[in-house]
Structures are given as structure tokens and as C-alpha cells.
Motif scaffolding. Structure first.
Motif, PDB file in Angstrom:
ATOM      1  N   ASN A   1      46.510  81.021  54.170  1.00 15.07           N
ATOM      2  CA  ASN A   1      47.550  81.569  53.297  1.00 15.07           C
ATOM      3  C   ASN A   1      47.020  81.758  51.878  1.00 15.07           C
ATOM      4  N   VAL A   2      46.294  80.769  51.398  1.00 10.59           N
ATOM      5  CA  VAL A   2      45.691  80.884  50.064  1.00 10.59           C
ATOM      6  C   VAL A   2      44.705  82.050  50.030  1.00 10.59           C
ATOM      7  N   ALA A   3      43.914  82.184  51.090  1.00  9.51           N
ATOM      8  CA  ALA A   3      42.951  83.282  51.154  1.00  9.51           C
ATOM      9  C   ALA A   3      43.658  84.637  51.186  1.00  9.51           C
ATOM     10  N   ASP A   4      44.789  84.727  51.898  1.00  8.09           N
ATOM     11  CA  ASP A   4      45.555  85.980  51.914  1.00  8.09           C
ATOM     12  C   ASP A   4      46.104  86.295  50.524  1.00  8.09           C
ATOM     13  N   LEU A   5      46.549  85.271  49.797  1.00  9.17           N
ATOM     14  CA  LEU A   5      47.018  85.475  48.417  1.00  9.17           C
ATOM     15  C   LEU A   5      45.913  86.041  47.543  1.00  9.17           C
ATOM     16  N   LEU A   6      44.725  85.476  47.666  1.00 13.33           N
ATOM     17  CA  LEU A   6      43.597  85.969  46.877  1.00 13.33           C
ATOM     18  C   LEU A   6      43.238  87.399  47.274  1.00 13.33           C
ATOM     19  N   ALA A   7      43.369  87.708  48.567  1.00 14.85           N
ATOM     20  CA  ALA A   7      43.096  89.077  49.022  1.00 14.85           C
ATOM     21  C   ALA A   7      44.112  90.047  48.443  1.00 14.85           C
ATOM     22  N   ALA A   8      45.375  89.632  48.383  1.00 15.43           N
ATOM     23  CA  ALA A   8      46.410  90.481  47.800  1.00 15.43           C
ATOM     24  C   ALA A   8      46.139  90.728  46.315  1.00 15.43           C
ATOM     25  N   ALA A   9      45.759  89.664  45.601  1.00 21.59           N
ATOM     26  CA  ALA A   9      45.450  89.813  44.180  1.00 21.59           C
ATOM     27  C   ALA A   9      44.231  90.708  43.979  1.00 21.59           C
ATOM     28  N   ARG A  10      43.238  90.567  44.854  1.00 22.20           N
ATOM     29  CA  ARG A  10      42.048  91.417  44.764  1.00 22.20           C
ATOM     30  C   ARG A  10      42.415  92.885  44.991  1.00 22.20           C
ATOM     31  N   PHE A  11      43.284  93.129  45.981  1.00 22.00           N
ATOM     32  CA  PHE A  11      43.736  94.492  46.245  1.00 22.00           C
ATOM     33  C   PHE A  11      44.437  95.091  45.019  1.00 22.00           C
ATOM     34  N   MET A  12      45.298  94.302  44.385  1.00 23.94           N
ATOM     35  CA  MET A  12      45.997  94.780  43.202  1.00 23.94           C
ATOM     36  C   MET A  12      45.019  95.047  42.057  1.00 23.94           C
ATOM     37  N   ARG A  13      44.065  94.147  41.876  1.00 21.53           N
ATOM     38  CA  ARG A  13      43.075  94.309  40.802  1.00 21.53           C
ATOM     39  C   ARG A  13      42.256  95.574  41.006  1.00 21.53           C
ATOM     40  N   GLU A  14      41.779  95.777  42.230  1.00 21.97           N
ATOM     41  CA  GLU A  14      40.916  96.928  42.509  1.00 21.97           C
ATOM     42  C   GLU A  14      41.667  98.248  42.449  1.00 21.97           C
ATOM     43  N   SER A  15      42.998  98.197  42.563  1.00 21.08           N
ATOM     44  CA  SER A  15      43.796  99.419  42.465  1.00 21.08           C
ATOM     45  C   SER A  15      44.341  99.621  41.043  1.00 21.08           C
ATOM     46  N   GLY A  16      43.802  98.856  40.088  1.00 23.17           N
ATOM     47  CA  GLY A  16      44.185  99.038  38.690  1.00 23.17           C
ATOM     48  C   GLY A  16      45.506  98.401  38.315  1.00 23.17           C
ATOM     49  N   ARG A  17      45.954  97.409  39.118  1.00 24.72           N
ATOM     50  CA  ARG A  17      47.227  96.744  38.838  1.00 24.72           C
ATOM     51  C   ARG A  17      47.029  95.227  38.850  1.00 24.72           C
ATOM     52  N   PRO A  18      46.257  94.690  37.914  1.00 27.01           N
ATOM     53  CA  PRO A  18      45.958  93.254  37.927  1.00 27.01           C
ATOM     54  C   PRO A  18      47.214  92.405  37.795  1.00 27.01           C
ATOM     55  N   VAL A  19      47.276  91.370  38.597  1.00 24.90           N
ATOM     56  CA  VAL A  19      48.459  90.511  38.649  1.00 24.90           C
ATOM     57  C   VAL A  19      48.460  89.538  37.471  1.00 24.90           C
ATOM     58  N   SER A  20      49.507  89.601  36.648  1.00 26.12           N
ATOM     59  CA  SER A  20      49.650  88.687  35.510  1.00 26.12           C
ATOM     60  C   SER A  20      50.493  87.470  35.856  1.00 26.12           C
TER      61      SER A  20
ATOM     62  N   LEU B   1      49.940  77.581  43.697  1.00 29.03           N
ATOM     63  CA  LEU B   1      49.313  76.565  42.852  1.00 29.03           C
ATOM     64  C   LEU B   1      47.842  76.376  43.216  1.00 29.03           C
ATOM     65  N   ALA B   2      47.516  76.533  44.487  1.00 32.12           N
ATOM     66  CA  ALA B   2      46.131  76.380  44.921  1.00 32.12           C
ATOM     67  C   ALA B   2      45.286  77.608  44.616  1.00 32.12           C
ATOM     68  N   ALA B   3      45.908  78.787  44.550  1.00 31.84           N
ATOM     69  CA  ALA B   3      45.162  80.032  44.381  1.00 31.84           C
ATOM     70  C   ALA B   3      44.973  80.441  42.926  1.00 31.84           C
ATOM     71  N   ALA B   4      45.909  80.068  42.062  1.00 28.65           N
ATOM     72  CA  ALA B   4      45.935  80.609  40.698  1.00 28.65           C
ATOM     73  C   ALA B   4      44.651  80.362  39.924  1.00 28.65           C
ATOM     74  N   GLY B   5      44.044  79.203  40.127  1.00 33.49           N
ATOM     75  CA  GLY B   5      42.836  78.875  39.376  1.00 33.49           C
ATOM     76  C   GLY B   5      41.675  79.810  39.638  1.00 33.49           C
ATOM     77  N   GLU B   6      41.729  80.559  40.725  1.00 30.62           N
ATOM     78  CA  GLU B   6      40.657  81.477  41.077  1.00 30.62           C
ATOM     79  C   GLU B   6      40.935  82.908  40.623  1.00 30.62           C
ATOM     80  N   LEU B   7      42.024  83.105  39.885  1.00 28.78           N
ATOM     81  CA  LEU B   7      42.405  84.444  39.447  1.00 28.78           C
ATOM     82  C   LEU B   7      42.437  84.501  37.924  1.00 28.78           C
TER      83      LEU B   7
END
Length: 404
Positions: free
Chosen positions: A83-102, A115-121
Motif C-alpha cells: 500500500n505504501v509502495a502504491d502511494l509512492l507510485a501515485a505520487a510519482r505519477f502526479m510528479r511526472e505529469s507536472g502535478r506534484p502532490v503538496s 505517515l509511512a510514505a510522506a518522508g520519501e516525498l
């Protein structure tokens, strides 16, 4: 609110189904929402929170984790780490499409994953969790009667919320192997913890533990009598409103020329589409929307122009009364101003000089609470007529129209 169906590759390359809700005009920020255990992106709490955030100018992506909803993959092969890995994949998708997640937002176990994923973004500026367990191992309580079977036989079918899921031993091991306390201590992001004291699924003590392990800046907001799934629309609306207001101070500055114009009284209004009547109103860094009701040809996406006029008068009236009461040391505990706008025949207005045609009538009702004498109440009502907006409406106003 515009909704767009999106697919993107998850952590294990399965295609994950998502929905991106965007406001009219340019979004103020991009948010990523993670749903609760075995739920999906379309659960009512998720859709209501996304809608409320979008109304406040924050575009929101919500998606189905691997093996859930419309996403590919097998749930039995997933766990908290996936689940954490899927969250990071979603954030990566948004970043690469010019919509970085704030903003990262998680509900229930989705909050634990956030909470587990945020530190990597590095692009994440703020984190909000709603009804989140302190530790992912908490989810094992949902099928505690099958734990021995899963441990001995390697897997078992469990019933959750009326649906059957296969749970494997690796799921248990993964949940128990997490060091969530370390994730929270090392978050290094502003954190908002929201929880209901009557949550019957995830006890509010989980919120206490999250809050105690987190470092500043951190905030806690009680959801009072809300249930775990935020079933009542007003609870989801309240949660989204608090998140949007709280996160605003942590959002990156936008290089927007309109921000300069709206710094001190300047307002810019721009139509959202030539097909309707909806407008985007920019006041400094604030984004508002104006529209007409459907009966007048609009889409009812925001208050109407006269609604904003009344709001301006009401806000100015209340502020003026508060400042006067402070200066005079009056025991004024609460002010409420209600306003309506009508068009009436001039002959029905005894105090008006003009007795022909029609004129505008604004009715303003003021409620004053506190230990006030009759004389003090009378004086406060007189002061209401001295608020700057009231004076502007009663004075001679010149409007100069200039070319752009």
C-alpha cells in the motif's frame, strides 16, 4: 468540480484505477488521498472529502490500491508495504505529469500508510490523517478469529464489511514488521491528526499515540460525534474544510501576477468557461468562485454577485462592531449579521427621496449577545451604520472602467 478517470502503473506494475477531481481554473494545490482498509476510492467519505477540497481550489487524486475496486492485481498478494509502495507510485505519477502532490491525506489505514510514505516525498508539504491507527498491526483485529488458521495454514478467507478476502501469512508478518513510531518521529512534515472520540473502529487513543510521537508543527482536531467512515456529509465537509484551511499556510507560493493585484483590496475576476456563467475570483492568494443558480442559467458553483455584496457588508458590519466593543470594553460575546437583498417599489420606501420606479432594499438583522445594557445595544446598532462598506453603499460611488 470536474472528475477525470485515470490509470497509472502501481508499484508492481499492475494498473491502478484512479479519479482526479479538479476545480474550475488553475488548482491552488494537488492532494493525494488514501482510503481505508479494503475500501475504495469511491467510498462516500473519500468522494465527499475530495469534493469539498476541490471546492476550495485543491485538486485531489484518489485511487484504488492493488486488488481493490477497479485496480488490477490480487488483494491476497498485498500488504501494508505494498500500500505504501502504491502511494509512492501515485505520487510519482502526479510528479511526472507536472502535478506534484503538496498535501497527503489518509483515512483510517490509509492514514497509517500516508505517515509511512510522506518522508520519501520531498514535494509533500503537509500531511493530514483521519481516524488513523497508530500501528498497521491494528488492522489484524478485524480478523483476529482467523489469525491461528492463517498462521498454521498460510492463508484463510475472512469476511470484512460483508465481503470476502483472502489473507495470507505474509500480510500478518508485514503488518507486524513495521516500525511506525520511527516513521512518525522522522516525518519532518506539518501534521494534522483528526479523530472522533466515539470512533468504534479505531479507538481515539491511536490519535494520542500518533500525536505524541510526532514532532512540531503538529495539530489535533476532534471530529466530535462522527463515526469512523464519516458517514454524515457534514462530517466529511468539516474535515475537508479544516484540512484545506490548515494546509494553506504550508503550501508553496505561486508565481501568479494576480496575487500582486489582490494584495490589498485588489480583486480579479475571470470567467471559467464561455459556455456558462461561473467566475473565478482572485483576492490575493485566495480563490473564490461566483456563479448564478441553475434557474438563472448558471451551474450554482458558487455564491452570486449580490451574495458577495451582502457578505462584504455583513463582514464589515461584524468587524466594526467587534472593534468598537473592544475599544469601549463592552461585554459583547457574539455578533451575527443576516442580510437579504430585494427590489421594491420606490413608493413603498417612506425614507427615500425617490418615489418613482424601483430601488434596492438590503435588510440587515444584527444579533448581539452578551451582558449589554439597552443603551449599549442601541449604540452598537448606530455604529453598524458607520462601517466602511455601509458608508460606501450610501455614498456617491464613481466606477471607472479602463481598458485591459
Amino acid at each position: 468540480m470536474a472528475g477525470q478517470r485515470i490509470d497509472f502503473p502501481g508499484a508492481d506494475e499492475h494498473t491502478l484505477a484512479a479519479r482526479l477531481d479538479t476545480p474550475p481554473g488553475e488548482p491552488r494545490a494537488w492532494a493525494l488521498f488514501a482510503h481505508c482498509f479494503t475500501c475504495g476510492k469511491d467510498i462516500r467519505a473519500a468522494s465527499r472529502i475530495a469534493a469539498a477540497l476541490t471546492e476550495r481550489g485543491i485538486a485531489t487524486l484518489r485511487f484504488d490500491f492493488t486488488g481493490l475496486g477497479a485496480s488490477e492485481g490480487e488483494f491476497a498478494n498485498t500488504g501494508f508495504s505494498s500500500n505504501v509502495a502504491d502511494l509512492l507510485a501515485a505520487a510519482r505519477f502526479m510528479r511526472e505529469s507536472g502535478r506534484p502532490v503538496s498535501i497527503l491525506i489518509g483515512h483510517s489505514l490509509g492514514g497509517t500508510a500516508v505517515l509511512a510514505a510522506a518522508g520519501e516525498l520531498p514535494e509533500c508539504a503537509a500531511v493530514g490523517v483521519i481516524g488513523a491507527p497508530f500501528d498497521p498491526e491494528h488492522v489484524l483485529d478485524h480478523f483476529s478469529d482467523k489469525l491461528e488458521v492463517i498462521e498454521s495454514e498460510g492463508e484463510a478467507t475472512v469476511t470484512l464489511a460483508g465481503r470476502q478476502f483472502r489473507i495470507r501469512r505474509q500480510f500478518l508478518e508485514d503488518a507486524r514488521d513495521q516500525n511506525q513510531a520511527r516513521h512518525i518521529r522522522q516525518l519532518q512534515r506539518p501534521l494534522l491528526v483528526m479523530h472522533s472520540p466515539v470512533d468504534a473502529v479505531v479507538d481515539v487513543d491511536n490519535a494520542r499515540r500518533i500525536f505524541e510521537h510526532a514532532r512540531h508543527p503538529k495539530s489535533y482536531v476532534s471530529l466530535d460525534d462522527a463515526d469512523h467512515l464519516l458517514s454524515k456529509p457534514e462530517d466529511a465537509e468539516y474535515a475537508a474544510g479544516v484540512i484545506a484551511a490548515w494546509a494553506a499556510r504550508y503550501l508553496p507560493d505561486r508565481d501568479d501576477p494576480a496575487d500582486e493585484a489582490g494584495g490589498d483590496g485588489g480583486v480579479t475576476v475571470e470567467e471559467l468557461t464561455p459556455d456558462g456563467l461561473a467566475q473565478q475570483v482572485r483576492v490575493g492568494r485566495h480563490r473564490l468562485f461566483a456563479d448564478e443558480p441553475e434557474s438563472a442559467g448558471g451551474a450554482d458553483m458558487g455564491p452570486g454577485p449580490y451574495d458577495y455584496l451582502l457578505a462584504g457588508l455583513g463582514a464589515c458590519t461584524s468587524m466594526t462592531l467587534r472593534m468598537y466593543a473592544r475599544r469601549k470594553g463592552l461585554d459583547l460575546t457574539r455578533v451575527q449579521v443576516s442580510l437579504t437583498h430585494d427590489r421594491i417599489h420606490a413608493r413603498d420606501c417612506e425614507a427615500c427621496e425617490t418615489q418613482t420606479g424601483r430601488l434596492d432594499l438590503i435588510t440587515r438583522r444584527i444579533i448581539l449577545e452578551g451582558e449589554l445594557s439597552d443603551a449599549e445595544r442601541k449604540r452598537l446598532l448606530e455604529i453598524a451604520d458607520k462601517c466602511p462598506v455601509h458608508r460606501t453603499l450610501h455614498g456617491e460611488v464613481e466606477i471607472r472602467t479602463l481598458p485591459g
